[in-house]
Design a protein around this motif. Structure first.
Motif, short mmCIF file in Angstrom:
data_model
loop_
_atom_site.label_atom_id
_atom_site.label_comp_id
_atom_site.label_asym_id
_atom_site.label_seq_id
_atom_site.Cartn_x
_atom_site.Cartn_y
_atom_site.Cartn_z
N CYS A 166 -3.44 -0.06 -0.72
CA CYS A 166 -3.05 0.94 -1.71
C CYS A 166 -3.85 0.68 -2.99
O CYS A 166 -3.92 -0.46 -3.46
N ASN B 73 -3.13 1.27 -5.88
CA ASN B 73 -2.27 0.85 -6.98
C ASN B 73 -1.84 -0.61 -6.81
O ASN B 73 -0.95 -1.10 -7.50
N ARG B 74 -2.46 -1.27 -5.86
CA ARG B 74 -2.17 -2.68 -5.62
C ARG B 74 -3.43 -3.53 -5.65
O ARG B 74 -3.38 -4.69 -6.04
N GLY C 46 1.52 -2.23 -8.47
CA GLY C 46 2.22 -1.27 -7.63
C GLY C 46 3.31 -0.53 -8.39
O GLY C 46 3.64 -0.87 -9.53
N CYS C 47 3.89 0.46 -7.75
CA CYS C 47 4.99 1.22 -8.36
C CYS C 47 6.20 0.29 -8.49
O CYS C 47 6.39 -0.59 -7.65
N TYR D 283 9.21 0.42 -7.86
CA TYR D 283 10.22 0.39 -6.79
C TYR D 283 9.63 -0.04 -5.45
O TYR D 283 10.31 -0.09 -4.45
N CYS D 284 8.32 -0.37 -5.43
CA CYS D 284 7.66 -0.71 -4.16
C CYS D 284 8.00 -2.15 -3.77
O CYS D 284 7.91 -3.06 -4.58
N PHE E 243 5.30 -4.90 1.55
CA PHE E 243 3.92 -4.50 1.33
C PHE E 243 2.96 -5.61 1.76
O PHE E 243 2.83 -6.62 1.09
N TYR F 211 2.05 3.10 3.34
CA TYR F 211 1.04 2.92 2.29
C TYR F 211 0.14 4.16 2.14
O TYR F 211 0.64 5.26 2.25
N ARG G 267 -1.28 9.14 -1.42
CA ARG G 267 -1.10 9.41 -2.85
C ARG G 267 -1.92 10.65 -3.23
O ARG G 267 -2.97 10.89 -2.64
N ARG H 287 3.00 4.59 -11.56
CA ARG H 287 2.38 5.26 -10.41
C ARG H 287 0.85 5.22 -10.49
O ARG H 287 0.17 5.35 -9.48
S1 SF4 Z 1 4.90 2.92 -3.49
FE1 SF4 Z 1 3.08 3.61 -2.39
S2 SF4 Z 1 1.62 4.13 -4.05
FE2 SF4 Z 1 3.21 2.83 -4.97
S3 SF4 Z 1 2.40 0.71 -4.85
FE3 SF4 Z 1 3.70 1.03 -3.04
S4 SF4 Z 1 2.26 1.71 -1.42
FE4 SF4 Z 1 1.21 1.99 -3.41
#
Ligand code: SF4
Length: 317
Positions: A39, A41-42, A50-51, A53-54, A59, A97, A128, A168
């Motif tokens: 991802c 964002n990671r 990451g988000c 709440y992830c 992950f 992901y 995403r 996000r």
């Molecule tokens: S929720 Fe989705 S976009 Fe956000 S960090 Fe986790 S895998 Fe990535």
């Protein structure tokens, strides 16, 4: 006699199972495929944490069932369900992901492998909104000419302030562009929205329904915000429980009805709630009610209030 709504039946919202049955002529089961995408964002491309709440434990970039190809994973699911339901058809669901986060040539191989498995009648790709390109969509449009393709986008909110707060690392404009680009090439889209994100009032969340209603979006999945163990949100919540106002089940039922009333009747509802495994869930627990029990309550509330999806929808176009 029951009222028949514009989606062609008496259920008070435009439901996904009926849509699928009409589209494919029978039941279609999604089978998840995990090929170990990462991802952005990671991995530092868009962000590193990451988000909020992830789930950090779940992950695992690079995770996939060892030695299991796309074909192996799909065949295992097809075999399992076909024993019980011999006429069932299947969707290959690239779920975990960011499933468009790789060079287009690599993605093409994986997607074509998936659709060549017998009885796969559709391809669903979760990603995403900032991870699509014209080149990718051209390739998917080609597949879409043979079997239906849906791209599922994590939208989460239409509010940039919220998207920033939850880290996000993309904007609402990214979501708008992604949905429009897909619509331009005839690819169906599904949007995820989380209800109850930090800082959002009921009025903010109802605005999501109005904004989404004007988009060429095929379907939506709604989720109540949940606090999951091993997330940044869990840490924040532990030190500041007022950071978010979690829905009680009763309040959520009331809110969902208001949301549905504003929603464009053309948009198909794939999901109203998400119920995480109890061993991972911190709050809200909602008496451990199951997804289908909550949906039954929503349906009952719609009847009792004599209301339906789109009752107060007003198109601006
Ligand atoms: S929720 Fe989705 S976009 Fe956000 S960090 Fe986790 S895998 Fe990535």
């Amino acid at each position: 006699m029951d009222k028949i709504f514009e989606w062609g039946h008496s259920r008070r919202y435009n439901d996904y199972p009926t849509y699928i049955k009409n589209k494919f002529g029978g039941r279609v089961q999604k089978i998840s495929v995990n090929v170990g995408f990462s991802c952005p964002n990671r991995d530092g491309t868009k962000g590193t944490g990451g988000c909020i709440y992830c789930d950090n434990i779940t992950f695992k970039p690079g995770y996939c069932e060892p030695g299991k190809t796309v074909t192996d994973q799909l065949n295992r699911g097809v075999d399992f369900f076909s024993k019980k339901y011999p006429d069932m058809k299947f969707m290959a669901y690239f779920q975990s992901y960011t499933n468009t986060y790789a060079p287009v040539e690599n993605l093409k191989k994986l997607y074509y492998e998936a659709i060549s498995v017998p009885n796969i009648v559709s391809l669903v790709i979760g990603t995403r909104p900032d991870c699509i390109s014209k080149e990718l969509l051209e390739m998917l449009a080609e597949i879409n000419r043979n079997i239906p393709v849906t791209i599922e986008f994590g939208l989460e909110s239409t509010n940039d302030k919220t998207l920033k707060e939850i880290n996000r690392c993309h904007t609402w404009n990214d979501s708008l562009n992604a949905i429009k680009m897909c619509a331009d090439v005839g690819i169906d889209t599904c949007g995820h929205i989380i209800l109850g994100l930090p800082g959002e009032s009921d009025s903010d969340m109802l605005t999501h329904a109005k904004i989404i209603s004007e988009l060429p979006l095929t379907s939506i999945k709604l989720h109540q915000l949940q606090i999951i163990k091993n997330t940044k949100l869990a840490n924040i919540f532990a030190s500041n429980p007022n950071y978010v106002k979690l829905f009680s089940l009763d309040d959520y039922l009331v809110f969902i009805i208001r949301f549905l009333e504003l929603l464009n009747p053309k948009i198909i509802i794939e999901r109203f709630v998400s119920v995480s495994p109890i061993e991972k869930l911190i709050a809200p627990k909602w008496n451990r009610m199951k997804n289908f029990e909550i949906v039954a309550k929503i349906e009952k509330a719609l009847i009792n209030n004599d209301t339906w999806q789109g009752k107060y929808f007003q198109s601006k176009t």
